[in-house]
Design an enzyme around this catalytic site. Structure first.
Site, PDB file in Angstrom:
ATOM      1  N   TYR A  34       0.824  -1.209   0.000  1.00  0.00           N
ATOM      2  CA  TYR A  34       0.000   0.000   0.000  1.00  0.00           C
ATOM      3  C   TYR A  34       0.853   1.250   0.000  1.00  0.00           C
ATOM      4  CZ  TYR A  34       0.835   0.792   5.025  1.00  0.00           C
ATOM      5  OH  TYR A  34       1.411   1.045   6.234  1.00  0.00           O
ATOM      6  N   LYS A 144       6.388  -1.760   1.877  1.00  0.00           N
ATOM      7  CA  LYS A 144       5.198  -1.194   2.535  1.00  0.00           C
ATOM      8  C   LYS A 144       4.057  -2.206   2.405  1.00  0.00           C
ATOM      9  CE  LYS A 144       3.074   3.345   3.306  1.00  0.00           C
ATOM     10  NZ  LYS A 144       3.258   3.350   4.759  1.00  0.00           N
ATOM     11  N   GLU A 176      12.794   2.658  13.862  1.00  0.00           N
ATOM     12  CA  GLU A 176      11.777   3.641  13.461  1.00  0.00           C
ATOM     13  C   GLU A 176      10.607   3.520  14.432  1.00  0.00           C
ATOM     14  OE1 GLU A 176      10.125   2.752   9.548  1.00  0.00           O
ATOM     15  OE2 GLU A 176      10.075   0.612   9.976  1.00  0.00           O
ATOM     16  N   LEU A 200      11.169   1.445   6.892  1.00  0.00           N
ATOM     17  CA  LEU A 200      10.496   1.880   5.672  1.00  0.00           C
ATOM     18  C   LEU A 200      11.193   3.164   5.202  1.00  0.00           C
ATOM     19  CD1 LEU A 200       7.876   1.255   3.932  1.00  0.00           C
ATOM     20  CD2 LEU A 200       6.983   3.311   5.018  1.00  0.00           C
TER      21      LEU A 200
HETATM   22  N1  PDD Z   1       2.903   4.820   7.596  1.00  0.00           N
HETATM   23  N2  PDD Z   1       7.676   3.677   8.893  1.00  0.00           N
HETATM   24  C1  PDD Z   1       6.540   2.962   8.942  1.00  0.00           C
HETATM   25  C2  PDD Z   1       6.573   1.588   9.509  1.00  0.00           C
HETATM   26  C3  PDD Z   1       5.337   3.512   8.454  1.00  0.00           C
HETATM   27  O1  PDD Z   1       4.202   2.782   8.480  1.00  0.00           O
HETATM   28  C4  PDD Z   1       5.335   4.848   7.956  1.00  0.00           C
HETATM   29  C5  PDD Z   1       4.092   5.501   7.419  1.00  0.00           C
HETATM   30  C6  PDD Z   1       6.548   5.561   7.924  1.00  0.00           C
HETATM   31  C7  PDD Z   1       6.634   6.961   7.364  1.00  0.00           C
HETATM   32  O2  PDD Z   1       6.621   6.953   5.953  1.00  0.00           O
HETATM   33  P1  PDD Z   1       6.023   8.183   5.134  1.00  0.00           P
HETATM   34  O3  PDD Z   1       6.752   9.398   5.584  1.00  0.00           O
HETATM   35  O4  PDD Z   1       6.317   7.843   3.726  1.00  0.00           O
HETATM   36  O5  PDD Z   1       4.549   8.261   5.446  1.00  0.00           O
HETATM   37  C8  PDD Z   1       7.699   4.930   8.388  1.00  0.00           C
HETATM   38  C9  PDD Z   1       1.667   5.297   6.994  1.00  0.00           C
HETATM   39  C10 PDD Z   1       1.390   6.752   7.170  1.00  0.00           C
HETATM   40  C11 PDD Z   1       0.531   4.377   7.417  1.00  0.00           C
HETATM   41  O6  PDD Z   1       0.796   3.192   7.506  1.00  0.00           O
HETATM   42  O7  PDD Z   1      -0.593   4.825   7.598  1.00  0.00           O
END
Ligand code: PDD
Length: 279
Positions: A34, A144, A176, A200
């Site tokens: 996703y 992701k 993270e 991620l």
């Molecule tokens: N999640 N690390 C993880 C495990 C994440 O699920 C996310 C974001 C990030 C940050 O990535 P980005 O800046 O590209 O949103 C880092 C999204 C927002 C979610 O699962 O809803």
């Protein structure tokens, strides 16, 4: 439930009419990936970077979906609605197979689903609380994947303790957050762990790295030992739905002086300017 229009496999439908088979491998196995793409001032933020990461995730799970940026825009644009900050949730699963078998089916059409939702307002200015937890996730955190059970359990443990996020520790280093990337400020240097299969590759993280470089904020991309995290003067968590969150307590102890820090304030201003500039 709001009956907004969503996209499912080539059709725009009211949410209440969008249905997926119980044999969809996303439902049975979490066999899908996703993206979450913010929309500011009516424009998809960092679209190219999100689509690049989408393609990397698709390649990593061996799921070919050959749509270019223009084709994705044509799918996503009609979902955008007027108003405050929104985000697109885009999910692709391996699709519906005849039987439940772990191995890939010979023939399968991917299921493509997208919807637009409001980004919940978040009070960043007063900072948030976080806890640390053992990073017990799998070895492909760079994908992701929709398979998020570990992340869910970790985030819920944080919420159970009235915290906004869990910062994860693996082999003595911060990786993270459960759904965010982590930054710390140590001796006035902004530090974030390098991209690897342990995290991620966050798009918000990338924007912050670029903004730091362009604006003379000292930055190092390197691993953060647990002890350094605990002595940091600032800790931030970054994601597409929460932007840049300053952490003011970690495991119930103040981060720095327990107030939102000056480097966060500078980056927050730069980030808000950047959002306006690119829209
Ligand atoms: N999640 N690390 C993880 C495990 C994440 O699920 C996310 C974001 C990030 C940050 O990535 P980005 O800046 O590209 O949103 C880092 C999204 C927002 C979610 O699962 O809803």
């Amino acid at each position: 439930m709001q009956d907004k229009t969503v996209y499912l496999n080539g059709e725009y439908l009211p949410l209440s009419e969008a249905k997926v088979s119980v044999l969809d491998r996303g439902f049975l196995f979490g066999d899908g990936i996703y993206e979450v793409i913010p929309v500011y001032f009516g424009k998809l933020f960092c679209l190219e970077a999100h689509l690049q990461r989408l393609n990397n995730s698709l390649n990593a799970i061996r799921l070919p979906v050959a749509l270019n940026t223009q084709q994705w825009l044509e799918i996503l644009q009609p979902l955008l609605v007027e108003g405050d900050a929104q985000y697109i949730y885009l999910q692709i699963t391996r699709g519906v197979a005849d039987t439940r078998d772990h191995a890939f089916p010979e023939q399968c059409e991917p299921t493509i689903f997208a919807m637009c939702s409001a980004i919940a307002p978040f009070n960043r200015e007063s900072g948030v609380q976080a806890i640390t937890l053992d990073d017990m996730r799998w070895a492909l955190c760079n994908i992701k994947a929709t398979t998020l059970l570990a992340n869910i359990l970790l985030r819920q443990q944080a919420v159970d303790q009235s915290c906004a996020e869990a910062i994860l520790l693996k082999d003595g280093y911060a990786t993270e957050g459960a759904a965010s990337n982590v930054f710390s400020v140590i001796d006035d240097v902004l530090i974030t762990p390098p991209n690897s299969n342990k995290i991620l590759p966050g798009i918000t993280r990338n924007v912050i790295i670029d903004l730091a470089k362009e604006n003379g904020i000292s930055l190092r991309v390197e691993s953060i030992p647990d002890a350094d995290l605990r002595s940091a003067s600032e800790i931030w968590l970054t994601s597409s739905t929460r932007e840049i969150l300053p952490v003011i307590t970690l495991d119930n102890k103040p981060v720095g002086d327990g107030q939102v820090g000056p480097i966060w304030q500078s980056m927050q201003n730069l980030f808000q300017e950047y959002k306006r500039a690119v829209s």
